[in-house]
Motif scaffolding. Structure first.
Motif, PDB file in Angstrom:
ATOM      1  N   ASP A   1     -13.748 -22.464   4.681  1.00 52.89           N
ATOM      2  CA  ASP A   1     -12.741 -21.845   3.824  1.00 52.89           C
ATOM      3  C   ASP A   1     -12.817 -20.335   4.006  1.00 52.89           C
ATOM      4  O   ASP A   1     -13.868 -19.727   3.762  1.00 52.89           O
ATOM      5  CB  ASP A   1     -12.968 -22.191   2.358  1.00 52.89           C
ATOM      6  CG  ASP A   1     -12.868 -23.688   2.114  1.00 52.89           C
ATOM      7  OD1 ASP A   1     -12.249 -24.364   2.955  1.00 52.89           O
ATOM      8  OD2 ASP A   1     -13.397 -24.171   1.102  1.00 52.89           O
TER       9      ASP A   1
ATOM     10  N   SER B   1     -15.078 -22.552  14.086  1.00 52.43           N
ATOM     11  CA  SER B   1     -15.611 -23.172  12.878  1.00 52.43           C
ATOM     12  C   SER B   1     -16.554 -24.311  13.257  1.00 52.43           C
ATOM     13  O   SER B   1     -16.208 -25.179  14.071  1.00 52.43           O
ATOM     14  CB  SER B   1     -14.464 -23.690  12.004  1.00 52.43           C
ATOM     15  OG  SER B   1     -14.973 -24.364  10.871  1.00 52.43           O
TER      16      SER B   1
ATOM     17  N   SER C   1     -10.724 -26.663  10.382  1.00 52.87           N
ATOM     18  CA  SER C   1     -11.421 -27.926  10.629  1.00 52.87           C
ATOM     19  C   SER C   1     -12.575 -27.715  11.607  1.00 52.87           C
ATOM     20  O   SER C   1     -12.654 -26.679  12.283  1.00 52.87           O
ATOM     21  CB  SER C   1     -10.439 -28.958  11.204  1.00 52.87           C
ATOM     22  OG  SER C   1      -9.357 -29.162  10.320  1.00 52.87           O
TER      23      SER C   1
ATOM     24  N   VAL D   1      -7.952 -22.862   5.572  1.00 51.91           N
ATOM     25  CA  VAL D   1      -8.981 -23.871   5.786  1.00 51.91           C
ATOM     26  C   VAL D   1      -8.960 -24.269   7.253  1.00 51.91           C
ATOM     27  O   VAL D   1      -7.896 -24.584   7.800  1.00 51.91           O
ATOM     28  CB  VAL D   1      -8.743 -25.105   4.890  1.00 51.91           C
ATOM     29  CG1 VAL D   1      -9.821 -26.157   5.142  1.00 51.91           C
ATOM     30  CG2 VAL D   1      -8.720 -24.705   3.421  1.00 51.91           C
TER      31      VAL D   1
ATOM     32  N   TRP E   1      -7.711 -32.960   7.986  1.00 51.43           N
ATOM     33  CA  TRP E   1      -7.523 -31.673   7.302  1.00 51.43           C
ATOM     34  C   TRP E   1      -6.955 -31.884   5.904  1.00 51.43           C
ATOM     35  O   TRP E   1      -7.441 -31.310   4.922  1.00 51.43           O
ATOM     36  CB  TRP E   1      -6.595 -30.792   8.133  1.00 51.43           C
ATOM     37  CG  TRP E   1      -6.414 -29.409   7.598  1.00 51.43           C
ATOM     38  CD1 TRP E   1      -7.271 -28.355   7.723  1.00 51.43           C
ATOM     39  CD2 TRP E   1      -5.300 -28.920   6.848  1.00 51.43           C
ATOM     40  NE1 TRP E   1      -6.771 -27.243   7.108  1.00 51.43           N
ATOM     41  CE2 TRP E   1      -5.556 -27.564   6.552  1.00 51.43           C
ATOM     42  CE3 TRP E   1      -4.116 -29.504   6.404  1.00 51.43           C
ATOM     43  CZ2 TRP E   1      -4.660 -26.773   5.840  1.00 51.43           C
ATOM     44  CZ3 TRP E   1      -3.229 -28.724   5.676  1.00 51.43           C
ATOM     45  CH2 TRP E   1      -3.503 -27.382   5.409  1.00 51.43           C
TER      46      TRP E   1
ATOM     47  N   HIS F   1     -16.047 -27.736   8.212  1.00 52.12           N
ATOM     48  CA  HIS F   1     -14.879 -27.307   7.455  1.00 52.12           C
ATOM     49  C   HIS F   1     -15.196 -25.950   6.831  1.00 52.12           C
ATOM     50  O   HIS F   1     -16.180 -25.815   6.096  1.00 52.12           O
ATOM     51  CB  HIS F   1     -14.532 -28.326   6.366  1.00 52.12           C
ATOM     52  CG  HIS F   1     -13.968 -29.605   6.907  1.00 52.12           C
ATOM     53  ND1 HIS F   1     -12.665 -29.721   7.359  1.00 52.12           N
ATOM     54  CD2 HIS F   1     -14.537 -30.822   7.075  1.00 52.12           C
ATOM     55  CE1 HIS F   1     -12.442 -30.948   7.777  1.00 52.12           C
ATOM     56  NE2 HIS F   1     -13.559 -31.655   7.622  1.00 52.12           N
TER      57      HIS F   1
ATOM     58  N   HIS G   1      -9.601 -33.443   3.650  1.00 49.10           N
ATOM     59  CA  HIS G   1     -10.569 -32.448   3.198  1.00 49.10           C
ATOM     60  C   HIS G   1      -9.999 -31.646   2.029  1.00 49.10           C
ATOM     61  O   HIS G   1     -10.710 -31.358   1.048  1.00 49.10           O
ATOM     62  CB  HIS G   1     -10.920 -31.518   4.362  1.00 49.10           C
ATOM     63  CG  HIS G   1     -11.750 -30.335   3.947  1.00 49.10           C
ATOM     64  ND1 HIS G   1     -13.073 -30.452   3.580  1.00 49.10           N
ATOM     65  CD2 HIS G   1     -11.435 -29.012   3.838  1.00 49.10           C
ATOM     66  CE1 HIS G   1     -13.550 -29.256   3.268  1.00 49.10           C
ATOM     67  NE2 HIS G   1     -12.572 -28.371   3.414  1.00 49.10           N
TER      68      HIS G   1
END
Length: 550
Positions: A399, A394, A328, A326, A264, A397, A267
């Motif tokens: 946002d 998710s 993962s 964010v 994480w 990744h 990223h």
């Protein structure tokens, strides 16, 4: 002013005669071109506005008056004085006569400071500015070294510049590079320089070593500031990274979970994701924060159905409340049955609507989609009861922007019309989804309850008004009775005061007739009279207390 200042700093102290001989025309042309640029810069400074009580002054007369009376004008004027006339005395090959051109050094610092505030790469600019200062300092020292070598004699010992009669050391390029290399060795203290033999050489080396200490301290300090700035920038992308890693190690967290945390953070770093936007912009005024947030997030917020056609001021307030998040790969954003405290807007990435088994996918949400908007409105009749109705996970990744229920409630408290509009839109969406209960009867019953409460309050108010009028009448009656009683008490007190002297006279006559043998009776009568006086005083005090009270 930047270019001519750098030129003069490099040329004025030049002691290499080969430049004068080979490039005299170019040298003189550049000198007087820089002088013209100095004069042009003075004209620009006359026309440059300034702030007075926060207002930009542009009046030419005031600008001219302010500049001509300032100390900067005197320094600028001294820097353009025609000291070139001293060429007649010292010769054309004496650039030191233009030493006054360096008096505009503060203007160079001002230009560099403004460039630093405007550049997009301030750390790189700071390093470049430091290298420029060091280069100029080494250049000046190289010139002084060559001049001292010329004064002592070229090739006089191992410390000075070798004899220029040797063709190897005769060229201007070789002279400058050798002197520059010798000065760089002294300032950096990394090379083996020849030991001085003469007193002049010792003094030169002592001065250079002292300057080298300052240069080294300046380099360390500036580089340290740059590293600190870079570390602060990394903290934006790696919030508390080291602390989190230490925490995971101390609590013996599994390697799989630690790897997820590291991925994480990685990223965030690779893709320059910022999760602390509010902290970065908190030093700016609120108006600038709003404008930045509007330019960055307003287009994203406008895609949400319930916020379409809303007031612009409402959306401007809401964009300040958006929080970037964010997620993962494989991480759940929300699960079915959870109480919804925020809504989400997808900025980048893909999310899957999955079944309870976590494998079956019903739908895929991508950039621009949103979910959870109904749960933050508290719409009555919602069958889901503000709970999540699906599992959102998710895929990679992702946002997202989140908007909490508390933030939305705070903003809508200032926009009641927008609140009703959003609730109506939410009801329409729930109706289409079949998630809204029919609350018509409930609303009618609620309206009847409100009317009943109003009627009851009106009857209670009438009863209270009647009681208040009755109490006022009783108060007036009690007041009149009390005044009458006070008057009667005053009359009685006056009568007691008049009767007391008469009793004392009668008692005096009786004492004369009985003589001195009846001392006990006289004493008893005196005590009785004193008792009556005390009784009268007590009554007076009571009457005065009552009168003062009323």
């Amino acid at each position: 002013a930047f270019i001519p200042m750098v030129y003069n700093c490099g040329i004025v102290l030049t002691c290499f005669r080969s430049i004068d001989v080979n490039y005299l025309a170019v040298w003189l042309t550049l000198d007087y071109l820089c002088d013209l640029m100095y004069v042009a810069d003075m004209i620009v400074r006359v026309c440059t506005g300034y702030l007075e009580q926060g207002i930009l002054v542009k009046d030419r007369a005031q600008l001219k008056k302010r500049y001509l009376r300032s100390s900067r004008f005197l320094w600028d004027l001294a820097a353009v004085l025609p000291t070139d006339l001293l060429y007649i005395v010292f010769g054309i090959h004496t650039p030191m006569v233009r030493i006054n051109r360096i008096l505009r050094t503060p203007r160079l610092s001002e230009a560099l400071d403004r460039m630093e505030t405007r550049t997009s790469y301030p750390n790189t600019f700071r390093i470049s500015k430091l290298m420029l200062y060091i280069f100029v300092l080494i250049h000046w020292n190289a010139c002084f070294y060559f001049a001292l070598s010329s004064y002592i004699g070229f090739g006089a010992d191992r410390w000075v510049y070798p004899n220029i009669t040797n063709p190897v050391f005769a060229s201007m390029r070789r002279q400058y590079f050798y002197c520059f290399w010798f000065s760089a060795q002294i300032f950096t203290t990394v090379g083996d320089t020849p030991l001085p033999d003469r007193e002049e050489e010792y003094l030169f080396m002592i001065a250079d070593l002292l300057i080298a200490v300052l240069v080294f301290a300046s380099i360390v300090g500036n580089v340290g500031n740059v590293i600190t700035s870079l570390r602060d920038r990394d903290n934006v992308f790696f919030p508390n990274h080291e602390l989190v890693k230490a925490y995971l190690r101390s609590h013996h967290i599994s390697k799989e979970l630690r790897k997820r945390v590291s991925d994480w953070y990685q990223h965030l770093h690779i893709n320059k994701k910022i999760t602390r936007e509010n902290e970065i912009l908190q030093q700016l005024p609120v108006q600038l924060q709003t404008e930045i947030a509007v330019s960055v997030h307003l287009s994203t917020l406008s895609k949400v159905t319930i916020f379409q056609n809303c007031e612009t001021s409402l959306l401007e307030e809401l964009v300040l409340k958006l929080t970037p998040q964010v997620y993962s790969p494989g991480e759940y954003v929300c699960k079915k049955g959870d109480v919804g405290h925020e809504m989400y807007i997808i900025k980048e990435g893909k999310l899957a609507v999955v079944a309870d088994d976590g494998v079956t996918q019903f739908d895929v949400l991508s950039e621009g989609n949103f979910f959870g908007e109904i749960s933050i409105l508290n719409i009555k009749g919602n069958k889901s009861g503000n709970r999540r109705t699906a599992n959102i996970r998710s895929i990679g990744h992702s946002d997202l922007f989140s908007l909490s229920k508390e933030d939305l409630t705070d903003v809508l408290s200032e926009f009641p019309a927008a609140k009703r509009h959003l609730e109506e839109k939410g009801r329409q969406i729930l109706t289409k989804m079949g998630m809204l209960e029919d609350t018509g009867e409930g609303e009618a019953g609620e309206a009847e309850k409100v009317e009943t409460k109003l009627t009851r309050l009106e009857s209670n108010l009438d009863a209270l008004q009647t009681k208040l009028a009755r109490l006022m009448v009783e108060l007036e009656s009690s007041n009149s009775k009390m005044l009458t009683r006070v008057e009667q008490l005053e009359v009685e007190v006056q009568a007691l005061e008049n009767q007391l002297p008469e009793n004392e006279g009668v008692e005096g006559e009786g004492e004369d007739e009985r003589g001195e043998g009846v001392g006990q009776e006289v004493e008893w009568e005196r005590e009785e009279a004193e008792g009556e006086e005390e009784t009268v005083d007590v009554k007076k005090q009571r009457i005065k207390y009552v009168v003062s009270y009323w």
